[in-house]
Design an enzyme around this catalytic site. Sequence first.
Site, PDB file in Angstrom:
ATOM      1  N   TRP A   1       0.829  -1.205   0.000  1.00 54.27           N
ATOM      2  CA  TRP A   1       0.000   0.000   0.000  1.00 54.27           C
ATOM      3  C   TRP A   1       0.863   1.253   0.000  1.00 54.27           C
ATOM      4  O   TRP A   1       0.768   2.106  -0.881  1.00 54.27           O
ATOM      5  CB  TRP A   1      -0.930  -0.055   1.212  1.00 54.27           C
ATOM      6  CG  TRP A   1      -1.813   1.135   1.449  1.00 54.27           C
ATOM      7  CD1 TRP A   1      -1.962   2.249   0.662  1.00 54.27           C
ATOM      8  CD2 TRP A   1      -2.685   1.328   2.575  1.00 54.27           C
ATOM      9  NE1 TRP A   1      -2.864   3.116   1.227  1.00 54.27           N
ATOM     10  CE2 TRP A   1      -3.326   2.579   2.402  1.00 54.27           C
ATOM     11  CE3 TRP A   1      -2.984   0.560   3.704  1.00 54.27           C
ATOM     12  CZ2 TRP A   1      -4.244   3.078   3.330  1.00 54.27           C
ATOM     13  CZ3 TRP A   1      -3.900   1.059   4.618  1.00 54.27           C
ATOM     14  CH2 TRP A   1      -4.529   2.299   4.428  1.00 54.27           C
TER      15      TRP A   1
ATOM     16  N   ASP B   1       1.114  -8.506  -1.437  1.00 57.22           N
ATOM     17  CA  ASP B   1      -0.274  -8.082  -1.645  1.00 57.22           C
ATOM     18  C   ASP B   1      -0.290  -6.612  -2.051  1.00 57.22           C
ATOM     19  O   ASP B   1       0.272  -5.756  -1.363  1.00 57.22           O
ATOM     20  CB  ASP B   1      -1.073  -8.271  -0.352  1.00 57.22           C
ATOM     21  CG  ASP B   1      -2.524  -7.846  -0.513  1.00 57.22           C
ATOM     22  OD1 ASP B   1      -3.334  -8.676  -0.966  1.00 57.22           O
ATOM     23  OD2 ASP B   1      -2.850  -6.673  -0.207  1.00 57.22           O
TER      24      ASP B   1
ATOM     25  N   TYR C   1      -3.664   1.605  -5.108  1.00 58.14           N
ATOM     26  CA  TYR C   1      -2.513   2.106  -4.362  1.00 58.14           C
ATOM     27  C   TYR C   1      -1.595   2.895  -5.294  1.00 58.14           C
ATOM     28  O   TYR C   1      -0.857   2.323  -6.111  1.00 58.14           O
ATOM     29  CB  TYR C   1      -1.713   0.960  -3.725  1.00 58.14           C
ATOM     30  CG  TYR C   1      -2.490   0.086  -2.767  1.00 58.14           C
ATOM     31  CD1 TYR C   1      -3.651   0.529  -2.139  1.00 58.14           C
ATOM     32  CD2 TYR C   1      -2.057  -1.208  -2.486  1.00 58.14           C
ATOM     33  CE1 TYR C   1      -4.358  -0.286  -1.258  1.00 58.14           C
ATOM     34  CE2 TYR C   1      -2.751  -2.030  -1.606  1.00 58.14           C
ATOM     35  CZ  TYR C   1      -3.894  -1.559  -0.994  1.00 58.14           C
ATOM     36  OH  TYR C   1      -4.594  -2.373  -0.125  1.00 58.14           O
TER      37      TYR C   1
ATOM     38  N   GLN D   1      -9.867 -11.115   3.160  1.00 60.50           N
ATOM     39  CA  GLN D   1      -8.887 -10.169   3.698  1.00 60.50           C
ATOM     40  C   GLN D   1      -9.634  -9.107   4.520  1.00 60.50           C
ATOM     41  O   GLN D   1     -10.183  -8.159   3.970  1.00 60.50           O
ATOM     42  CB  GLN D   1      -8.094  -9.511   2.575  1.00 60.50           C
ATOM     43  CG  GLN D   1      -7.001  -8.600   3.090  1.00 60.50           C
ATOM     44  CD  GLN D   1      -6.190  -7.946   1.997  1.00 60.50           C
ATOM     45  OE1 GLN D   1      -5.803  -6.792   2.122  1.00 60.50           O
ATOM     46  NE2 GLN D   1      -5.903  -8.678   0.925  1.00 60.50           N
TER      47      GLN D   1
ATOM     48  N   TYR E   1      -5.244  -7.553   7.322  1.00 63.81           N
ATOM     49  CA  TYR E   1      -4.436  -6.394   6.957  1.00 63.81           C
ATOM     50  C   TYR E   1      -4.375  -5.386   8.108  1.00 63.81           C
ATOM     51  O   TYR E   1      -5.193  -5.411   9.025  1.00 63.81           O
ATOM     52  CB  TYR E   1      -4.917  -5.744   5.663  1.00 63.81           C
ATOM     53  CG  TYR E   1      -6.237  -4.994   5.662  1.00 63.81           C
ATOM     54  CD1 TYR E   1      -6.314  -3.668   6.095  1.00 63.81           C
ATOM     55  CD2 TYR E   1      -7.397  -5.579   5.166  1.00 63.81           C
ATOM     56  CE1 TYR E   1      -7.498  -2.958   6.049  1.00 63.81           C
ATOM     57  CE2 TYR E   1      -8.595  -4.880   5.109  1.00 63.81           C
ATOM     58  CZ  TYR E   1      -8.638  -3.567   5.554  1.00 63.81           C
ATOM     59  OH  TYR E   1      -9.831  -2.867   5.513  1.00 63.81           O
TER      60      TYR E   1
ATOM     61  N   ARG F   1      -2.519   9.428   7.696  1.00 62.03           N
ATOM     62  CA  ARG F   1      -2.554   9.099   9.118  1.00 62.03           C
ATOM     63  C   ARG F   1      -2.525  10.337  10.004  1.00 62.03           C
ATOM     64  O   ARG F   1      -3.030  10.309  11.138  1.00 62.03           O
ATOM     65  CB  ARG F   1      -1.374   8.170   9.466  1.00 62.03           C
ATOM     66  CG  ARG F   1      -1.411   6.841   8.751  1.00 62.03           C
ATOM     67  CD  ARG F   1      -0.138   6.046   9.005  1.00 62.03           C
ATOM     68  NE  ARG F   1       1.036   6.733   8.493  1.00 62.03           N
ATOM     69  CZ  ARG F   1       2.286   6.335   8.729  1.00 62.03           C
ATOM     70  NH1 ARG F   1       2.516   5.282   9.496  1.00 62.03           N
ATOM     71  NH2 ARG F   1       3.311   6.993   8.208  1.00 62.03           N
TER      72      ARG F   1
ATOM     73  N   GLY G   1       3.083  -3.900   5.954  1.00 61.73           N
ATOM     74  CA  GLY G   1       3.644  -2.918   5.033  1.00 61.73           C
ATOM     75  C   GLY G   1       5.060  -2.547   5.421  1.00 61.73           C
ATOM     76  O   GLY G   1       5.337  -2.244   6.589  1.00 61.73           O
TER      77      GLY G   1
ATOM     78  N   ARG H   1       8.563  -0.176   4.201  1.00 58.94           N
ATOM     79  CA  ARG H   1       9.003   0.904   3.315  1.00 58.94           C
ATOM     80  C   ARG H   1      10.521   0.994   3.194  1.00 58.94           C
ATOM     81  O   ARG H   1      11.023   1.663   2.307  1.00 58.94           O
ATOM     82  CB  ARG H   1       8.427   2.241   3.788  1.00 58.94           C
ATOM     83  CG  ARG H   1       6.933   2.336   3.557  1.00 58.94           C
ATOM     84  CD  ARG H   1       6.435   3.752   3.683  1.00 58.94           C
ATOM     85  NE  ARG H   1       6.261   4.167   5.066  1.00 58.94           N
ATOM     86  CZ  ARG H   1       5.873   5.380   5.433  1.00 58.94           C
ATOM     87  NH1 ARG H   1       5.659   6.295   4.524  1.00 58.94           N
ATOM     88  NH2 ARG H   1       5.722   5.673   6.708  1.00 58.94           N
TER      89      ARG H   1
ATOM     90  N   GLN I   1      13.541  -2.537   7.894  1.00 58.35           N
ATOM     91  CA  GLN I   1      12.342  -2.844   8.664  1.00 58.35           C
ATOM     92  C   GLN I   1      11.925  -4.306   8.558  1.00 58.35           C
ATOM     93  O   GLN I   1      11.093  -4.772   9.333  1.00 58.35           O
ATOM     94  CB  GLN I   1      11.168  -1.987   8.180  1.00 58.35           C
ATOM     95  CG  GLN I   1      11.334  -0.496   8.373  1.00 58.35           C
ATOM     96  CD  GLN I   1      10.198   0.279   7.726  1.00 58.35           C
ATOM     97  OE1 GLN I   1       9.644  -0.124   6.702  1.00 58.35           O
ATOM     98  NE2 GLN I   1       9.837   1.406   8.325  1.00 58.35           N
TER      99      GLN I   1
END
Length: 324
Positions: A32, A67, A72, A189, A217, A243, A295, A297, A301
Amino acid sequence: MLAFTSMTTTGLRTVELGRTGMRITRVGMGAWAIGGAGWWHAWGAQDDEESIATLRRGFELGINWVDTAPIYGLGHSEEVVGRALEGLTERPYVFTKASLLDGGDNSVRHNLKRDSLLREIEASLTRLRVDVIDLYQIHWPDPDEDVEEGWATFAEIKEQGLVRHIGVSNFDVAQLRRAQAIAPVETLQPPYSLLERAVEDEVLPFAQSEEIGVIGYSPMASGLLTGAMTAERIAAMPDDDWRKHDPRFQEPQLSRHLALVARLQEVAERHDTTAGAIAVAWTLQHPAVHGSIVGFRRPDQVQALALAGNVELTDADLAMIAGA
């Protein structure tokens, strides 16, 4: 309970996703955020080369599915995933979705009509640079009156061999029953995290009884449960990160959520991992849940969260997380 009969060569636990025959790692790569900026629900600007390096790091560590969705980044996420897949000796499973379209003027529109879905599958195949998609999912059951037409079209797309398996996202039990009357729903999902538990009442028990594969998710509540989120970091987010304006990231909710994160961090210390990994592991404790979409980025991570599927939480851990 789910049966774990194998691991990847890198030691990640795997499970069969419902009755699909696909053995998936318990954590999958969510794409995403890597869609980048410039659309209605973005996470801010992303560097494509870093996104590709992140995906490939996950595959290198043994994560065997990704996924994504055409909405997105308005197709950009699928394009980035397609680039990341190029040249791989063993391709991971590719999951994507349909039914959300660019509405223009920074908005989204829903479409479950047959002609629209047939256009979407061809565009996704092109962007992903694959001949067949392993799992194709209806993104949202909207408009509700078109669920039957949409699901019948998905069954048709599977019959044509363009996709191997078909599933749904964000469906309630009544909608799942309506779809099941047309063709088997292979996967579901739903959103599932310590902050989003509504599916525990009816949806997850139904999926378990029907042997529907479940991949949840937002297990870390869009980054809120990672252990890295602070009021200062939220204030510094770019305005195009959705967010920043979400009530969960603002008071009075924020203080409660950060108190939960502190408990997650205490459990994480017992397992030599991170608060985010414990949040993911918590979702995987539910017997109906096969996998969790995480997720990423940045490449750094990936490792701790990839191993979240191997963490076994004790009763004491669960009590701590619950604040008991």
